[in-house]
Design a protein around this motif. Structure first.
Motif, PDB file in Angstrom:
ATOM      1  N   VAL A 131       0.921  -1.322   0.025  1.00 11.78           N
ATOM      2  CA  VAL A 131      -0.121  -0.020  -0.016  1.00 11.78           C
ATOM      3  C   VAL A 131       0.823   1.372   0.208  1.00 11.78           C
ATOM      4  N   LEU A 132       2.101   1.292   0.889  1.00 13.74           N
ATOM      5  CA  LEU A 132       2.739   2.406   0.821  1.00 13.74           C
ATOM      6  C   LEU A 132       3.471   2.661  -0.524  1.00 13.74           C
ATOM      7  N   GLU A 133       3.933   1.529  -1.214  1.00 13.78           N
ATOM      8  CA  GLU A 133       4.489   1.630  -2.618  1.00 13.78           C
ATOM      9  C   GLU A 133       3.519   2.520  -3.555  1.00 13.78           C
ATOM     10  N   ILE A 134       2.196   2.014  -3.562  1.00 12.52           N
ATOM     11  CA  ILE A 134       1.345   2.733  -4.558  1.00 12.52           C
ATOM     12  C   ILE A 134       1.111   4.143  -4.014  1.00 12.52           C
ATOM     13  N   ILE A 135       0.929   4.425  -2.822  1.00 15.38           N
ATOM     14  CA  ILE A 135       0.617   5.795  -2.145  1.00 15.38           C
ATOM     15  C   ILE A 135       1.880   6.604  -2.430  1.00 15.38           C
ATOM     16  N   ALA A 136       3.046   6.181  -2.256  1.00 15.04           N
ATOM     17  CA  ALA A 136       4.342   6.960  -2.808  1.00 15.04           C
ATOM     18  C   ALA A 136       4.470   7.042  -4.196  1.00 15.04           C
ATOM     19  N   GLY A 137       4.222   6.140  -4.873  1.00 20.15           N
ATOM     20  CA  GLY A 137       4.435   6.384  -6.356  1.00 20.15           C
ATOM     21  C   GLY A 137       3.337   7.152  -7.126  1.00 20.15           C
ATOM     22  N   ARG A 138       2.365   7.666  -6.350  1.00 23.88           N
ATOM     23  CA  ARG A 138       1.253   8.576  -7.120  1.00 23.88           C
ATOM     24  C   ARG A 138       1.075  10.007  -6.429  1.00 23.88           C
ATOM     25  N   LEU A 139       1.411  10.013  -5.048  1.00 21.22           N
ATOM     26  CA  LEU A 139       1.394  11.484  -4.315  1.00 21.22           C
ATOM     27  C   LEU A 139       2.674  12.024  -4.399  1.00 21.22           C
ATOM     28  N   LEU A 140       3.398  12.375  -5.694  1.00 17.39           N
ATOM     29  CA  LEU A 140       4.743  12.701  -5.665  1.00 17.39           C
ATOM     30  C   LEU A 140       4.909  14.036  -5.200  1.00 17.39           C
ATOM     31  N   SER A 141       3.932  14.859  -4.722  1.00  9.91           N
ATOM     32  CA  SER A 141       4.252  16.278  -4.243  1.00  9.91           C
ATOM     33  C   SER A 141       3.996  16.212  -2.621  1.00  9.91           C
ATOM     34  N   LEU A 142       3.973  15.089  -1.999  1.00  9.99           N
ATOM     35  CA  LEU A 142       3.797  15.055  -0.397  1.00  9.99           C
ATOM     36  C   LEU A 142       5.087  15.564   0.061  1.00  9.99           C
ATOM     37  N   ARG A 143       4.985  16.505   1.087  1.00  6.93           N
ATOM     38  CA  ARG A 143       5.815  17.118   1.733  1.00  6.93           C
ATOM     39  C   ARG A 143       5.988  16.703   3.284  1.00  6.93           C
ATOM     40  N   ARG A 144       4.892  16.524   3.867  1.00  9.39           N
ATOM     41  CA  ARG A 144       4.755  15.868   5.144  1.00  9.39           C
ATOM     42  C   ARG A 144       3.758  14.486   5.059  1.00  9.39           C
ATOM     43  N   LEU A 145       4.620  13.435   5.764  1.00  8.97           N
ATOM     44  CA  LEU A 145       3.861  12.090   5.700  1.00  8.97           C
ATOM     45  C   LEU A 145       4.032  11.587   7.171  1.00  8.97           C
TER      46      LEU A 145
END
Length: 692
Positions: free
Chosen positions: A154-168
């Protein structure tokens, strides 16, 4: 062409009640009732409304539109389905789902439901403009005892699509493994990462993070109990890392760290076996904050190697470092920029320690020395020359009148805003001098003032009043605590209400001599009220307390006069109440608890040691409570506690259960709850849970 809109507006104005509609000079009509609605109530309306009503809510007025748009940019959903977020709010930039997983799905029993939840998590990837994402608690979802929340896939899919994340934030996600953290590598803009409470995280995970996310400026691994010095040493490759939190990591000893020169904020709180900190921060030339609280094995020698080189340090926390001696701060000659110091719980510190601080930390503005048994009046005389704004001296039992008066005569009296002191030897005259000599004092907490008489307390309160400060602008006391108050007379509350009208926080008790609390209704700015062990205040006086429109927290601990009638009156006069504690109030039962549930913003409830029964739990299950305490309630069966995990709305509860009006509230709330039902309906039949 004729404008029919003017005719329609004219007809509306003619038929609308004039008391609710006003006309301005620019012929713009203003609905005063809508525009003056508090922001907190508006946010509650938006959270309870159906998503289809969202566009219409923006059309009510400018005030609604402004708050509606600001709420959408920083969502904290509680009941909203995550799968519907991307379509309803495509422009969301900040999303916090921590309360969603903790309250809506605390424990799921159906495998299909868990699969649906994980699909909802993947639907969040359609929020292309998302910059901040909090998934705390998502890993706590379980099925038959095994976790099924966020994992590496799940983390791989989230990180692969939300490329503009600054805080997680991935706090409390037990399924995260070191190899899975490599999925964060596409997040090239990620600046802040929280992995608090990920107990499965080991040293290998730190190596992966250092290689996958080199842009990190803030990292929190607090509570990762398997993390050792090897993992911290791997973070030395993060050249832009400024904030590092390794609190409550018991395996960190500090013996093999590599220096991280860019660090500005370091927290090593709760690392019980930490013995050396010099390798980690010795060359951190820009370090401004250092937290070493609860490092019980930290010795003087370790501090002597580090403190002289930390010339930029502004905040230092050494609380509860019990091994440090009174000479531990003799090496603080380089701490010329220190403004905040906490040495609470260091039992070996004495007047010598305060003298070293007063000589080196000339810019100190806040000092906390709670529990330092060796401090006497001589030590207070040393720090009286500092321009302190906050001073805390609780549990310092060797303080005398002479030492306390030295504070009133020094430079600190002109700048002090917060004073917390415990002294059984402080007399009434000393309290009067202390209050009258500090024109900027806003917070005063006096613990154990046994020598303070009723006359002395009355004089001290009037010395703290706005008209007696002699300052410009006049002083406005915001917080007052007196504990205990058994020697201060029965009219203490009346004096407080008259002398300190701007109070925002008030704590009194134990005070068995007090007979009135309703006079506190004059404190219209109160946001927090705590009253303990008021045995002689009758129920009718409690019911008359209010209205207090800004009160958010109310504590009535072991107050004999608080009963069902009192809670009925209080709930109607405190619209913003979010925390209620009636612990130890023996006359509070199911009827009063249902009355308390009428508070629209209630989020925390403490009904321990009351007469609450199983019937109360079904009412509480329909509330959005973040915290609830039902300890020592002998009439609540442990098996019934599962009702709190299966929320039922209050409306559904009233529809499925038949109530008979009773008690003193029959006229006002007929048909809602029987008076003193004791777990039974009004007709004597035992209560049954909804749907059974």
């Amino acid at each position: 062409m004729h404008d029919f809109r003017k005719d329609r507006w004219a007809d509306t104005v003619e038929n609308f009640p004039h008391k609710q509609l006003t006309k301005s000079v620019s012929t713009r009509f203003v609905f005063s009732g809508w525009e003056t609605l508090p922001k907190e109530i508006l946010l509650q309306v938006f959270s309870d409304a159906h998503p289809d009503c969202s566009p219409n809510a923006r059309l009510v007025c400018k005030w609604w539109k402004q708050n509606h748009d600001s709420a959408l940019l920083e969502l904290r959903p509680v009941r909203l389905d995550l799968a519907s977020l991307p379509s309803l709010f495509p422009n969301t930039t900040s999303l916090d789902t921590s309360r969603t997983f903790g309250r809506v799905w605390p424990s799921l029993d159906c495998h299909d439901a868990l699969v649906q939840v994980r699909r909802s998590l993947l639907d969040l990837t359609r929020l292309s403009k998302l910059r901040e994402l909090d998934l705390s608690g998502a890993g706590s979802l379980t099925y038959k005892g095994s976790s099924m929340g966020i994992d590496c896939n799940v983390l791989e899919i989230i990180a692969g699509r939300l490329l503009s994340l600054r805080r997680l934030s991935l706090a409390r996600c037990p399924l995260l493994r070191p190899a899975g953290l490599s999925a964060l590598s596409p997040l090239t803009c990620l600046e802040e990462l929280s992995l608090q409470g990920c107990e499965q995280l080991r040293d290998g995970g730190m190596h992966v993070i250092a290689g996958a996310v080199p842009s990190l400026t803030s990292l929190s691994v607090a509570g990762c109990v398997r993390l050792t010095d090897v993992g911290v040493r791997a973070l030395s490759s993060l050249r832009v890392l400024q904030s590092l939190d390794t609190s409550d990591c018991p395996l960190i000893r500090g013996t093999s760290h590599s220096a991280i020169p860019s660090l500005v904020d370091v927290s090593l709180s709760g690392c019980h076996w930490l013995m050396s900190i010099s390798p980690l921060i010795l060359i951190a030339s820009h370090l401004t904050r250092l937290n070493l609280s609860r490092c019980v094995h930290l010795a003087d020698f370790s501090l002597s190697l580090v403190l002289p080189s930390l010339t930029t340090l502004r905040s230092l926390d050494l609380s509860h470092c019990s091994l440090l001696s009174e000479g531990a701060l003799s090496f603080t000659s380089g701490l010329s920029n220190l403004t905040w110091l906490d040495i609470s719980g260091c039992t070996q510190f004495s007047d010598r320690t305060l003298k070293a601080v007063a000589c080196s930390a000339l810019k100190l503005r806040s000092l906390s020395a709670d529990g330092c048994m060796g401090i006497t009046g001589s030590g207070l005389a040393e720090i009286a020359a500092l321009l302190l704004e906050s001073l805390s001296l609780c549990d310092c039992h060797r303080l005398s009148d002479r030492g306390i008066l030295s504070l009133a005569r020094g430079k600190v009296a002109s700048t002090l805003e917060v004073l917390k002191i415990e002294s059984a030897k402080m007399s009434s005259s000393t309290a009067l001098v202390l209050a009258s000599s500090m024109p900027r004092l806003k917070t005063l907490q006096l613990f154990n003032p046994t020598r303070l008489t009723a006359v002395g307390a009355h004089g001290m309160l009037w010395a703290l009043s706005p008209g007696c400060s002699g300052s410009s602008p006049p002083r406005e006391m915001e917080e007052l605590l007196l504990a205990p108050c058994d020697t201060l007379g029965s009219r203490l509350t009346r004096s407080i209400s008259l002398a300190l009208p701007y109070l925002k926080s008030l704590s009194l008790g134990p005070a068995p001599g007090l007979r009135q609390v309703s006079v506190l209704s004059g404190l219209q700015r109160l946001t927090a009220l705590s009253l303990q062990e008021l045995d002689n205040v009758p129920s009718r006086d409690w019911a008359a307390l209010g209205p207090l429109p800004f009160l958010q927290s109310l504590t009535a601990f072991r107050c004999a006069g608080v009963d069902n009638r009192a809670l009925d009156g209080l709930s109607l006069r405190m619209p913003r109440l979010s925390h209620l504690c009636v612990s130890g109030c023996e006359h509070v039962g199911d009827e009063g608890i249902l009355c308390a549930s009428a508070c629209p913003m209630l989020g925390s409830l403490d009904i321990s040691e009351t007469k609450a029964t199983d019937a109360s739990l079904w009412a509480l299950a329909g509330m959005d409570l973040c915290s609830i305490n039902i300890a020592c309630c002998a009439t609540i069966a442990h098996a019934k506690c599962r009702a709190l995990a299966a929320p039922v709305s209050s409306a559904e509860l009233r529809q499925q259960l038949t109530w008979t009006a009773g008690g003193d509230m029959a006229g006002r709330r007929a048909g809602t709850w029987p008076g003193g039902c004791g777990g039974r309906r009004g007709d004597g039949a035992p209560l049954k849970p909804p749907g059974k």
